[in-house]
Design a protein around this motif. Structure first.
Motif, PDB file in Angstrom:
ATOM      1  N   LEU A 137       0.842  -1.188   0.000  1.00 12.72           N
ATOM      2  CA  LEU A 137       0.000   0.000   0.000  1.00 12.72           C
ATOM      3  C   LEU A 137       0.883   1.246   0.000  1.00 12.72           C
ATOM      4  CD1 LEU A 137      -2.802   1.389   0.403  1.00 12.72           C
ATOM      5  CD2 LEU A 137      -2.430   1.105   2.872  1.00 12.72           C
ATOM      6  N   TRP A 138       0.575   2.204  -0.883  1.00  9.76           N
ATOM      7  CA  TRP A 138       1.417   3.393  -1.005  1.00  9.76           C
ATOM      8  C   TRP A 138       1.463   4.198   0.306  1.00  9.76           C
ATOM      9  CZ3 TRP A 138       5.321   5.690  -2.778  1.00  9.76           C
ATOM     10  CH2 TRP A 138       5.463   7.076  -2.710  1.00  9.76           C
ATOM     11  N   GLU A 139       0.388   4.209   1.059  1.00 10.26           N
ATOM     12  CA  GLU A 139       0.397   4.950   2.319  1.00 10.26           C
ATOM     13  C   GLU A 139       1.439   4.405   3.289  1.00 10.26           C
ATOM     14  OE1 GLU A 139      -3.487   4.879   3.921  1.00 10.26           O
ATOM     15  OE2 GLU A 139      -4.373   6.164   2.353  1.00 10.26           O
ATOM     16  N   ALA A 140       1.806   3.122   3.190  1.00 13.36           N
ATOM     17  CA  ALA A 140       2.791   2.533   4.095  1.00 13.36           C
ATOM     18  C   ALA A 140       4.190   3.092   3.863  1.00 13.36           C
ATOM     19  CB  ALA A 140       2.818   1.015   3.930  1.00 13.36           C
ATOM     20  N   ALA A 141       4.410   3.738   2.700  1.00 15.10           N
ATOM     21  CA  ALA A 141       5.721   4.346   2.467  1.00 15.10           C
ATOM     22  C   ALA A 141       5.980   5.477   3.445  1.00 15.10           C
ATOM     23  CB  ALA A 141       5.817   4.850   1.029  1.00 15.10           C
ATOM     24  N   GLU A 142       4.926   6.038   4.020  1.00 17.04           N
ATOM     25  CA  GLU A 142       5.073   7.116   4.986  1.00 17.04           C
ATOM     26  C   GLU A 142       5.721   6.637   6.286  1.00 17.04           C
ATOM     27  OE1 GLU A 142       2.143  10.309   7.333  1.00 17.04           O
ATOM     28  OE2 GLU A 142       1.345   8.883   5.872  1.00 17.04           O
ATOM     29  N   LEU A 143       5.643   5.344   6.578  1.00 22.75           N
ATOM     30  CA  LEU A 143       6.181   4.821   7.828  1.00 22.75           C
ATOM     31  C   LEU A 143       7.701   4.766   7.818  1.00 22.75           C
ATOM     32  CD1 LEU A 143       3.640   1.896   8.414  1.00 22.75           C
ATOM     33  CD2 LEU A 143       3.620   4.198   9.405  1.00 22.75           C
ATOM     34  N   ALA A 144       8.342   4.819   6.649  1.00 18.88           N
ATOM     35  CA  ALA A 144       9.809   4.709   6.599  1.00 18.88           C
ATOM     36  C   ALA A 144      10.531   6.022   6.931  1.00 18.88           C
ATOM     37  CB  ALA A 144      10.243   4.147   5.259  1.00 18.88           C
ATOM     38  N   PRO A 145      10.369   7.120   6.260  1.00 19.06           N
ATOM     39  CA  PRO A 145       9.521   7.292   5.072  1.00 19.06           C
ATOM     40  C   PRO A 145      10.336   7.114   3.801  1.00 19.06           C
ATOM     41  CG  PRO A 145      10.219   9.416   5.896  1.00 19.06           C
ATOM     42  CD  PRO A 145      10.895   8.377   6.770  1.00 19.06           C
ATOM     43  N   TRP A 146       9.663   6.580   2.758  1.00 17.19           N
ATOM     44  CA  TRP A 146      10.275   6.498   1.436  1.00 17.19           C
ATOM     45  C   TRP A 146       9.744   7.664   0.601  1.00 17.19           C
ATOM     46  CZ3 TRP A 146      13.836   3.421   2.608  1.00 17.19           C
ATOM     47  CH2 TRP A 146      13.643   2.210   3.260  1.00 17.19           C
ATOM     48  N   GLU A 147      10.637   8.427   0.024  1.00 11.89           N
ATOM     49  CA  GLU A 147      10.267   9.631  -0.724  1.00 11.89           C
ATOM     50  C   GLU A 147      10.249   9.337  -2.233  1.00 11.89           C
ATOM     51  OE1 GLU A 147       9.299  12.301   0.640  1.00 11.89           O
ATOM     52  OE2 GLU A 147       9.884  11.944   2.732  1.00 11.89           O
ATOM     53  N   LEU A 148       9.419  10.114  -2.936  1.00 11.86           N
ATOM     54  CA  LEU A 148       9.386  10.024  -4.401  1.00 11.86           C
ATOM     55  C   LEU A 148      10.643  10.653  -4.991  1.00 11.86           C
ATOM     56  CD1 LEU A 148       5.695  10.933  -5.313  1.00 11.86           C
ATOM     57  CD2 LEU A 148       6.896   8.818  -5.930  1.00 11.86           C
ATOM     58  N   ARG A 149      11.260   9.965  -5.922  1.00  6.67           N
ATOM     59  CA  ARG A 149      12.398  10.527  -6.646  1.00  6.67           C
ATOM     60  C   ARG A 149      11.928  11.294  -7.880  1.00  6.67           C
ATOM     61  NH1 ARG A 149      17.265   6.026  -6.924  1.00  6.67           N
ATOM     62  NH2 ARG A 149      17.570   5.784  -4.643  1.00  6.67           N
TER      63      ARG A 149
END
Length: 942
Positions: A137-149
């Motif tokens: 789920l894209w929202e889970a990227a916020e938990l790292a957070p992983w940023e858009l390049r």
């Protein structure tokens, strides 16, 4: 009276200072005169301290290891299921994801301290070409957070964001979706919430990340979340009837470094396995290090027995000798241990870097904290203490007083000494190797240089070289008698075969390695006019000639200067080394080792391996106790061929080996240790690999089957144990392509509610066809399954075969392609590196022990040169001795390893043990080269 007491105290203090000063002077003198021996000890202590320091750092680093926090680093609180299963107090980590109900996320959103709740679940996305991609789920990227390049977030069902590791550009299409953005993070495709729920399910989630509201601390948030879960009675997603009785199903609230446990499920099992591995290896390292130091220090002091006994004879107290030797040992060991500890830090940092990198791929962080760097100092202190402790018994054995045979109770230790009670001790080596004769009462003509004696070592050298006065004809001091009592074989020794007429065949005194008439001249007898030139030959000289030592010379008893000491009659070679108690103890220990090896046949895999390992250690100790007798027996067996093939050098090697079988045994024991240890460690691993490959070829390919692990419970000596076993989920079609080697039952009956069991595991569990087994899947779910078959080839196919449809719901990612297991590879590499390090230390023990022995025999070699031995003959003698030591150690070590290794192999593999020829050749070459370096190279230096 008080004044008298004070005077006595001051006198005692002055005496103590004087004794300490004397010990310091003696220690400094010994360090100067014994530089080569102590230099060898220095190198061995440095290597031991270096190895122990590296192991201390490794154990400390592994103990501080933890699962790495990456995916949920931005979430201060993480909620997950308890990834641990329990059985009557025993615990085991789960390797498959245990999920939690999605309703828990709605519960947490109602907590006042919570600002946001983000769920995460991983699933597989199949592509048209047959490959699958991990989806999240894209929202889970916020938990790292992983940023858009680059690009943007997905907004529609047909859009995804691709991780940079997938190397997919914006606009590309993958698995039927269009890439609209590229983000950081591990390989994955990121979906919108509705699409992720459709693909991965919406009833359960893997992890819930909780973000706090404004001004809420992590502690307050964790407490609020814990209270909400307990109030609602939230548990994991397992059905209540499939949850083991000891598992409560309670959810865990993780913070700080504990959040890593929710990410990589394999990290915790790997951490526990590494702890167990280093715990087992550390015991072996300490044992080998202790044996190395004890053997080396004992041999370094053993060849100084005459020197220490002479010091006792001239008035040195036992405490002064102990203090002297301890000062010497400490002065050498302390700088060596500190240098090894200092080198341990950079060496460990260099070698540990690839271990850290490989552990990171399994999600395990192994941090090196600064406060753990002084750990090698502790091992250095232990090393110095071990050296000092090893020196004490060696000193006591070397300088122990004894009462000579036939002496009265009131006589002085050296017996009655003429000339005012002054007794001058005679050197041990000269007494053994040269004929004893009375001192002349009138000047005698100068004799040839070969007639002089040789010293034993150190302080005894001056007394050995100088002519003894007439008073020395009295009884030798008892301490020297004790020191000279080397283990030896009594009997007549002939140095070389008769080479023809006129050849001088002398007969040696008991335990001698040179002719009894060497260095003696006589004007009578049929061999007048000949004197030894080299052993095995003679040359003519005017006047005197060597006489046979089979009986007294002409003129014996007349006071002639040429009257020899009596020669013992010939006797069969019988080892006299050590005591009967040592021999009995050695046989008992060997018997215990053999019994331990035999017990491995009746034990399951892990128990068989433990029994085999213990058997090797016990049997090596038994060989160490029986070393002198083993050496004597080998020399008795090889005496004739060595004499025939080695010439005079072979004769000397046999004579010297029989005269001092304890020395030969001490040289053999380290080779036995390194050979037995290497053969068992390398052979066990190679045997398992070889048997697994053979079974895999016979069973066929299991490609496409679902591989996982299952758990069983048992009791061991009354304690609960949870075991982990490999298992395979197969379909009916895949099963038809396999040949598991069915022993009983029918694999065609395998389906839901049933299981097939490997023969070894069935024997350990006491299960047969028709019985019911209770297993726990990798996610902790308990199941009762009926056994339908028992098969042989469990090494290749795993301990259990199950229906794939039954097993798949309990596997985190059943559609994931097979991938190499980094944890198993890391454990294998660390185990191999540890075995190599221990073997290297054992080889160093071989080289150091042989070096010390060779250095200590320098007076003996000098004496042989004086009585006529050539350099070539001495070189042959050393080469023959080195060959005997290497071959005996290799054969004995292989025999010691063969019994436990064979028992382990038959118990666990039902096949003979296997050692690759390349590894066997490398082991033999390493032992031979090390033996040659320790035996021959020191003899080439003057």
């Amino acid at each position: 009276m008080n004044g008298a007491t004070g005077d006595g105290a001051r006198s005692g203090a002055r005496g103590a200072r004087g004794r300490a000063g004397a010990a310091a002077v003696l220690a400094r003198a010994a360090l100067r005169h014994q530089r080569r021996s102590w230099r060898t000890v220095f190198v061995a202590v440095l290597a031991t301290s270096l190895l122990l320091g590296c192991f201390a750092l490794a154990v400390t680093t592994v103990a501080l290891g933890r699962p790495a926090v990456e995916r949920y680093a931005a979430a201060p609180v993480v909620v997950t299921a308890d990834q641990t299963t329990r059985h009557r107090g025993a615990q085991a980590p789960l390797t498959e994801r245990l999920r939690i109900p999605a309703s828990v996320a709605d519960l947490l959103r109602s907590v006042p301290e919570v600002a946001r709740v983000v769920t995460d679940r991983e699933f597989r996305v199949p592509a048209d070409d047959g490959t699958t991609y991990p989806g999240r789920l894209w929202e889970a990227a916020e938990l790292a957070p992983w940023e858009l390049r680059e690009g943007r977030a997905p907004e529609a069902a047909g859009e995804v964001v691709a991780s940079a590791d997938l190397d997919l550009p914006v606009g590309a299409r993958v698995a039927g979706y269009r890439v609209v953005g590229v983000a950081d993070g591990p390989a994955a495709l990121w979906f919108t919430a509705p699409e992720a729920a459709r693909l991965g399910g919406q009833d359960t989630v893997d992890v819930i990340g909780v973000l706090p509201g404004p001004g809420v601390s992590t502690g307050a948030l964790s407490t609020a979340v814990r209270a909400a879960l307990d109030a609602a009675g939230a548990v994991d997603a397992r059905p209540a009837d499939e949850r083991p009785a000891d598992d409560t199903g309670e959810l865990r609230v993780l913070t700080g470094d504990g959040r890593g446990a929710a990410e990589a499920l394999g990290a915790t099992p790997l951490w526990r396995d590494l702890l167990a591995l280093f715990g087992a290896i550390s015991g072996t390292v300490l044992m080998v290090a202790g044996l190395v130091l004890a053997t080396l220090i004992t041999r370094a002091l053993r060849h100084r027995a005459g020197e220490l006994a002479l010091l006792r004879a001239v008035g040195a107290q036992p405490g002064q000798l102990r203090a002297t030797v301890c000062r010497e040992a400490t002065a050498v060991a302390l700088p060596a241990a500190l240098l090894g500890a200092a080198l341990a830090v950079p060496v460990f940092a260099l070698l540990w870097r690839p271990v850290t990198a490989q552990a990171a791929t399994a999600g395990l962080a192994l941090p090196v904290v600064p406060w753990a760097l002084p750990a090698p100092l502790l091992t250095a202190a232990l090393t110095v203490a071990a050296v000092a402790l090893a020196a004490l018994p060696a000193t006591a054995a070397s300088g122990r007083p004894a009462t000579p045979r036939g002496s009265g109770k009131n006589q002085p230790p050296g017996g009655p000494a003429p000339d005012g009670g002054r007794a001058v001790p005679q050197p041990t080596a000269a007494r053994r190797l040269l004929p004893q004769r009375r001192q002349p009462t009138a000047p005698e003509p100068p004799s040839r240089p070969g007639a002089t004696g040789a010293s034993t070592s150190g302080a005894a050298e001056a007394a050995a070289v100088a002519p003894a006065p007439r008073a020395a004809a009295g009884r030798r001091p008892a301490r020297l008698t004790e020191a000279s009592a080397e283990p030896r074989v009594s009997g007549r020794v002939t140095l070389a075969p008769d080479d023809g007429p006129g050849h001088d065949r002398g007969t040696a005194s008991p335990g001698s390695a040179v002719p009894a008439d060497a260095g003696r001249t006589d004007t009578h007898g049929p061999r007048a006019g000949r004197t030894p030139d080299r052993l095995g030959g003679s040359r003519s000289t005017p006047g005197r000639a060597g006489a046979a030592a089979d009986g007294p010379e002409r003129g014996a008893g007349t006071g002639s200067p040429t009257t020899p000491a009596p020669v013992a009659p010939a006797a069969p070679p019988t080892p006299a080394a050590g005591s009967a108690g040592r021999r009995i103890g050695g046989l008992v220990v060997l018997g215990l080792g053999a019994a331990s090896a035999g017990s491995a046949v009746a034990l399951p895999g892990d128990g068989a391996a433990a029994a085999a390992g213990a058997a090797v250690v016990v049997m090596v100790i038994g060989c160490a106790l029986l070393g002198p007798w083993i050496a004597g027996w080998v020399l008795g067996l090889l005496a004739r061929p060595l004499r025939r093939l080695g010439g005079a050098g072979g004769w000397l090697a046999v004579a010297h080996g029989r005269a001092d079988s304890a020395r030969l045994g001490a040289a053999i024991v380290p080779i036995v240790l390194v050979t037995a240890f290497a053969v068992v460690q390398l052979g066990a691993d190679a045997s398992v690999r070889h048997a697994t490959a053979e079974q895999a070829r016979a069973a066929g390919s299991a490609e496409g089957a679902l591989a996982t692990t299952v758990l069983t419970t048992r009791s061991e000596l009354g304690d609960p144990v949870i075991d982990r076993h490999p298992a395979l989920g197969v379909t009916a079609e895949e099963l038809r392509a396999l040949d598991p080697g069915v022993r009983a039952g029918d694999l065609g009956a395998l389906g839901p509610g049933t299981v097939a069991v490997g023969a070894d595991r069935a024997r350990a569990l006491g299960a047969g066809v028709g019985d019911t087994l209770t297993l726990r899947y990798g996610d902790g779910t308990e199941a009762r399954l009926r056994v339908v078959a028992v098969y042989e080839r469990s090494l290749a196919l795993g301990a259990f075969l199950l229906d794939r449809g039954q097993l798949a719901p309990h596997v985190t990612d059943p559609d994931a392609p097979p991938a190499p297991a980094p944890a198993q590879d890391l454990e294998r590499r660390l185990s191999t590196a540890a075995v190599a390090a221990i073997a290297a230390l054992a080889l160093l023990a071989v080289c150091s022990t042989l070096t010390v022995i060779t250095v200590g025999r320098r007076p003996e070699r000098d004496l042989l040169r004086r009585v006529g031995a050539g350099r070539g003959q001495l070189g042959t003698m050393l080469a023959v001795e080195a060959a005997v030591v290497a071959v005996t150690g290799l054969l004995l070590g292989a025999a010691v390893a063969a019994l436990p290794l064979t028992a382990f192999s038959w118990a666990t593999l039902h096949a003979p043990p296997y050692l690759p020829p390349g590894q066997a050749a490398a082991l033999v070459a390493a032992v031979v080269l090390t033996t040659a370096a320790g035996s021959l190279l020191p003899a080439l230096r003057r």
